[in-house]
Design an enzyme around this catalytic site. Structure first.
Site, PDB file in Angstrom:
ATOM      1  N   HIS A   1      -3.687   0.847  -2.870  1.00 52.56           N
ATOM      2  CA  HIS A   1      -3.222   2.206  -2.549  1.00 52.56           C
ATOM      3  C   HIS A   1      -4.404   2.991  -1.967  1.00 52.56           C
ATOM      4  CE1 HIS A   1      -0.750   5.681  -2.693  1.00 52.56           C
ATOM      5  NE2 HIS A   1      -0.886   6.049  -3.944  1.00 52.56           N
TER       6      HIS A   1
ATOM      7  N   HIS B   1       2.411  -1.869   4.759  1.00 50.68           N
ATOM      8  CA  HIS B   1       2.916  -0.729   3.982  1.00 50.68           C
ATOM      9  C   HIS B   1       4.210  -1.126   3.287  1.00 50.68           C
ATOM     10  CE1 HIS B   1       4.047   3.364   2.892  1.00 50.68           C
ATOM     11  NE2 HIS B   1       2.761   3.632   3.034  1.00 50.68           N
TER      12      HIS B   1
ATOM     13  N   ARG C   1      -0.148   8.995  10.390  1.00 49.96           N
ATOM     14  CA  ARG C   1      -1.413   9.525   9.855  1.00 49.96           C
ATOM     15  C   ARG C   1      -2.601   8.789  10.494  1.00 49.96           C
ATOM     16  NH1 ARG C   1      -0.206   8.539   3.628  1.00 49.96           N
ATOM     17  NH2 ARG C   1       0.240   6.504   4.531  1.00 49.96           N
TER      18      ARG C   1
ATOM     19  N   SER D   1       0.658   6.960  -6.531  1.00 54.45           N
ATOM     20  CA  SER D   1       0.046   8.203  -7.042  1.00 54.45           C
ATOM     21  C   SER D   1       1.102   9.274  -7.301  1.00 54.45           C
ATOM     22  CB  SER D   1      -1.027   8.710  -6.082  1.00 54.45           C
ATOM     23  OG  SER D   1      -0.533   8.803  -4.768  1.00 54.45           O
TER      24      SER D   1
ATOM     25  N   ASP E   1      -5.240   4.370   6.025  1.00 48.74           N
ATOM     26  CA  ASP E   1      -6.575   4.021   5.547  1.00 48.74           C
ATOM     27  C   ASP E   1      -7.400   3.232   6.564  1.00 48.74           C
ATOM     28  OD1 ASP E   1      -6.154   5.200   2.974  1.00 48.74           O
ATOM     29  OD2 ASP E   1      -4.822   3.532   2.528  1.00 48.74           O
TER      30      ASP E   1
HETATM   31  N1  HAX Z   1      -2.962  -8.340   4.654  1.00 46.92           N
HETATM   32  C1  HAX Z   1      -2.586  -9.529   4.168  1.00 46.92           C
HETATM   33  N2  HAX Z   1      -1.408  -9.762   3.554  1.00 46.92           N
HETATM   34  C2  HAX Z   1      -0.562  -8.716   3.467  1.00 46.92           C
HETATM   35  C3  HAX Z   1      -0.867  -7.441   3.983  1.00 46.92           C
HETATM   36  C4  HAX Z   1      -2.139  -7.271   4.578  1.00 46.92           C
HETATM   37  N3  HAX Z   1      -2.552  -6.084   5.049  1.00 46.92           N
HETATM   38  N4  HAX Z   1       0.174  -6.617   3.734  1.00 46.92           N
HETATM   39  C5  HAX Z   1       1.095  -7.349   3.077  1.00 46.92           C
HETATM   40  N5  HAX Z   1       0.633  -8.618   2.912  1.00 46.92           N
HETATM   41  C6  HAX Z   1       1.264  -9.692   2.159  1.00 46.92           C
HETATM   42  C7  HAX Z   1       1.450  -9.254   0.705  1.00 46.92           C
HETATM   43  O1  HAX Z   1       0.249  -9.397  -0.026  1.00 46.92           O
HETATM   44  C8  HAX Z   1       2.571 -10.164   0.270  1.00 46.92           C
HETATM   45  O2  HAX Z   1       2.027 -11.425   0.013  1.00 46.92           O
HETATM   46  P1  HAX Z   1       2.606 -12.373  -1.168  1.00 46.92           P
HETATM   47  O3  HAX Z   1       4.000 -12.701  -0.728  1.00 46.92           O
HETATM   48  O4  HAX Z   1       1.675 -13.530  -1.171  1.00 46.92           O
HETATM   49  O5  HAX Z   1       2.568 -11.554  -2.424  1.00 46.92           O
HETATM   50  C9  HAX Z   1       3.429 -10.264   1.537  1.00 46.92           C
HETATM   51  O6  HAX Z   1       2.574  -9.917   2.632  1.00 46.92           O
HETATM   52  C10 HAX Z   1       4.615  -9.322   1.529  1.00 46.92           C
HETATM   53  O7  HAX Z   1       4.146  -8.005   1.298  1.00 46.92           O
HETATM   54  P2  HAX Z   1       4.918  -6.733   1.901  1.00 46.92           P
HETATM   55  O8  HAX Z   1       6.292  -6.726   1.339  1.00 46.92           O
HETATM   56  O9  HAX Z   1       4.765  -6.690   3.367  1.00 46.92           O
HETATM   57  O10 HAX Z   1       4.043  -5.527   1.352  1.00 46.92           O
HETATM   58  P3  HAX Z   1       4.125  -4.832  -0.073  1.00 46.92           P
HETATM   59  O11 HAX Z   1       5.161  -3.766  -0.001  1.00 46.92           O
HETATM   60  O12 HAX Z   1       4.236  -5.822  -1.176  1.00 46.92           O
HETATM   61  O13 HAX Z   1       2.676  -4.188  -0.182  1.00 46.92           O
HETATM   62  C11 HAX Z   1       0.778  -3.057   0.604  1.00 46.92           C
HETATM   63  C12 HAX Z   1       2.285  -3.088   0.582  1.00 46.92           C
HETATM   64  C13 HAX Z   1       0.326  -1.761   1.235  1.00 46.92           C
HETATM   65  C14 HAX Z   1       0.254  -3.106  -0.844  1.00 46.92           C
HETATM   66  C15 HAX Z   1       0.250  -4.268   1.402  1.00 46.92           C
HETATM   67  O14 HAX Z   1       0.684  -4.150   2.756  1.00 46.92           O
HETATM   68  C16 HAX Z   1      -1.257  -4.417   1.376  1.00 46.92           C
HETATM   69  O15 HAX Z   1      -1.788  -5.001   0.425  1.00 46.92           O
HETATM   70  N6  HAX Z   1      -1.997  -3.854   2.398  1.00 46.92           N
HETATM   71  C17 HAX Z   1      -3.446  -3.870   2.382  1.00 46.92           C
HETATM   72  C18 HAX Z   1      -4.008  -2.793   1.461  1.00 46.92           C
HETATM   73  C19 HAX Z   1      -3.742  -1.425   2.042  1.00 46.92           C
HETATM   74  O16 HAX Z   1      -4.029  -1.134   3.195  1.00 46.92           O
HETATM   75  N7  HAX Z   1      -3.235  -0.513   1.199  1.00 46.92           N
HETATM   76  C20 HAX Z   1      -2.985   0.876   1.581  1.00 46.92           C
HETATM   77  C21 HAX Z   1      -1.534   1.145   1.899  1.00 46.92           C
HETATM   78  C22 HAX Z   1      -1.282   2.584   2.270  1.00 46.92           C
HETATM   79  C23 HAX Z   1      -1.526   3.446   1.105  1.00 46.92           C
HETATM   80  O17 HAX Z   1      -0.864   3.422   0.077  1.00 46.92           O
HETATM   81  N8  HAX Z   1      -2.551   4.221   1.175  1.00 46.92           N
HETATM   82  O18 HAX Z   1      -2.936   4.905   0.089  1.00 46.92           O
END
Ligand code: HAX
Length: 442
Positions: free
Chosen positions: A271, A318, A327, A241, A373
């Site tokens: 996000h 994250h 948070r 964002s 979240d």
């Molecule tokens: N559950 C399952 N798998 C997860 C995970 C979770 N909560 N978090 C990361 N992973 C997985 C990823 O999908 C990725 O899988 P692939 O290799 O198959 O693609 C792997 O672990 C490596 O990811 P990462 O490097 O640890 O995390 P990223 O930086 O790529 O992504 C995310 C960060 C926040 C998008 C990710 O942790 C996620 O999808 N979390 C769940 C959704 C979420 O809570 N989002 C909110 C985040 C905070 C925010 O921005 N708030 O607005």
């Protein structure tokens, strides 16, 4: 009387020579290197943005202008009988780096009050949406419709000196920030409480209390709103964002275009929409359990089932953080004090005990700990905001404070159009091949 804008101008004048000197004397200094996995993998960790509004340490979490969240919540002035500070005071801190006095917050509240009137065409835009539209789509369109009010645009067309860009951007940003809570509450009432209708703001209330009033909520929802807006305000510049807002503004699109774009970025489930997803996911479990609290094994099974279906655990992980999000911790403290017996809070707490170990065992997520979240929807739910599609609208109102503070400073420091370079897969392959050949020759 020194206004916030005067103070901001003084800070801008102090800061400008620092950037000029950095560029002139050290423009060629190498800050970071970029690997193939960073090019392919969403530029994780590449140090290529600058902001002084906040900094996100992977282990400690966010600091606004050098202050941890707990310090921000402790030091900013608070309304009488409230646990949480004025949101207006946060804007002063984000813009100037200084904790405002109570008098400064009072002046800022008057400033906000004078900018609050929302043109009636915005209500028409909102009313024209079908009632099953997502509130984030409505919010984005409502903000977009305000674009015709932009002072920056008007002045730019007349011929604006670059060093003055920040001034009309500040005016636009403050106008929008004053209006956003009204727009958010209007969307809520239109979608979920059409009988209650729109409540006009009370001129005697601060932003947080007014939001609670317009939502039709009693105390302590005023504190919930203040806490919510403050903790969501900023998370440095690289998140989707903030980065989107900055990117769009870098083309000198005005802040209405940029904020609408920021809202669109926040609306993704990886996000800001994760707060809605957490509640959806918890409700599914709750329905499955038929009202009974799951035991540890049942929780573990549910988490594994989600992972084995190829889905993420919402509210965990994250891109930068490597510890529990402060948070999350701030909200947990609030829950322990105000709603320790809440059923969903118990679910969230129980999940905290099993999810990190499971994510570690699965071995994919780099951060197995909860983010903001995981906890935020539960607080809203407890106080009767059970329509979880709405949660990211709340996030947007808070996030706008940080994104807009950043854009004002971007303009003040003359940061240019953002334009990273892309390359093709073939180019990457050739680079790797070249290195392989070179190492055999070495
Ligand atoms: N559950 C399952 N798998 C997860 C995970 C979770 N909560 N978090 C990361 N992973 C997985 C990823 O999908 C990725 O899988 P692939 O290799 O198959 O693609 C792997 O672990 C490596 O990811 P990462 O490097 O640890 O995390 P990223 O930086 O790529 O992504 C995310 C960060 C926040 C998008 C990710 O942790 C996620 O999808 N979390 C769940 C959704 C979420 O809570 N989002 C909110 C985040 C905070 C925010 O921005 N708030 O607005």
């Amino acid at each position: 009387m020194i206004t916030l804008k005067d103070k901001l101008f003084n800070k801008i004048q102090e800061h400008r020579p620092r950037i000029t000197k950095l560029l002139k004397d050290h423009g060629d200094k190498v800050v970071d290197h970029v690997t193939v996995s960073q090019v392919v993998g969403g530029m994780r960790g590449v140090k290529s943005l600058i902001t002084d509004v906040s900094y996100l340490d992977p282990n400690e979490g966010i600091r606004y202008r050098g202050y941890t969240l707990n310090e921000v919540l402790e030091k900013l002035p608070k309304p009488k009988d409230s646990e949480m500070p004025y949101v207006e005071g946060l804007y002063h801190l984000l813009l100037t780096g200084e904790i405002p006095t109570t008098k400064e917050v009072d002046e800022l509240m008057t400033n906000f009050r004078n900018r609050r009137t929302v043109p009636s065409y915005v209500w028409d835009v909102i009313d024209s949406f079908p009632s099953d539209s997502h509130p984030m789509a409505i919010l984005s369109a409502a903000v977009m419709s305000l674009e015709r009010e932009s002072h920056f645009n008007l002045k730019y067309k007349k011929g604006l000196n670059k060093s003055d860009y920040w001034d009309s951007t500040y005016e636009d940003a403050t106008n929008l920030l004053a209006k956003l809570p009204l727009i958010g509450a209007y969307i809520y009432n239109k979608l979920y409480h059409p009988k209650m209708g729109h409540r006009h703001p009370d001129p005697n209330l601060d932003l947080g209390a007014n939001f609670a009033y317009m939502m039709g909520k009693d105390k302590p929802y005023d504190d919930v709103s203040r806490m919510y807006f403050i903790i969501h305000a900023d998370h440095e510049s690289g998140n989707v964002s903030a980065h989107t807002g900055h990117l769009v503004a870098s083309s000198l699109s005005d802040i209405y275009y940029s904020t609408s774009a920021m809202i669109n970025g926040l609306a993704g489930p990886l996000h800001g929409l994760a707060n809605q997803e957490v509640l959806r996911w918890l409700q599914q479990l709750r329905n499955q359990m038929g009202g009974k609290l799951p035991d540890e094994q049942e929780l573990k099974d549910y988490v594994w089932k989600t992972l084995n279906n190829g889905q993420v655990i919402p509210g965990y992980g994250h891109a930068v953080l490597r510890k529990t999000d402060p948070r999350y911790a701030v909200q947990r403290e609030f829950c322990l004090k105000h709603l320790p017996e809440d059923e969903l809070f118990k679910y969230v707490d129980a999940l905290y005990k099993v999810v990190p170990d499971i994510l570690r065992e699965q071995g994919k997520a780099k951060n197995p700990w909860p983010n903001v979240d995981a906890q935020s929807g539960v607080v809203q739910w407890h106080y009767g905001v059970t329509q979880f599609d709405f949660y990211t609208v709340l996030f947007s109102i808070g996030r706008a404070f940080g994104v807009l503070s950043n854009i004002i400073w971007d303009r003040a420091l003359g940061y240019p159009l953002e334009r990273p370079k892309s390359i093709t897969t073939e180019m990457l392959e050739k680079m790797v091949e070249f290195d392989k050949v070179k190492s055999t020759l070495d």
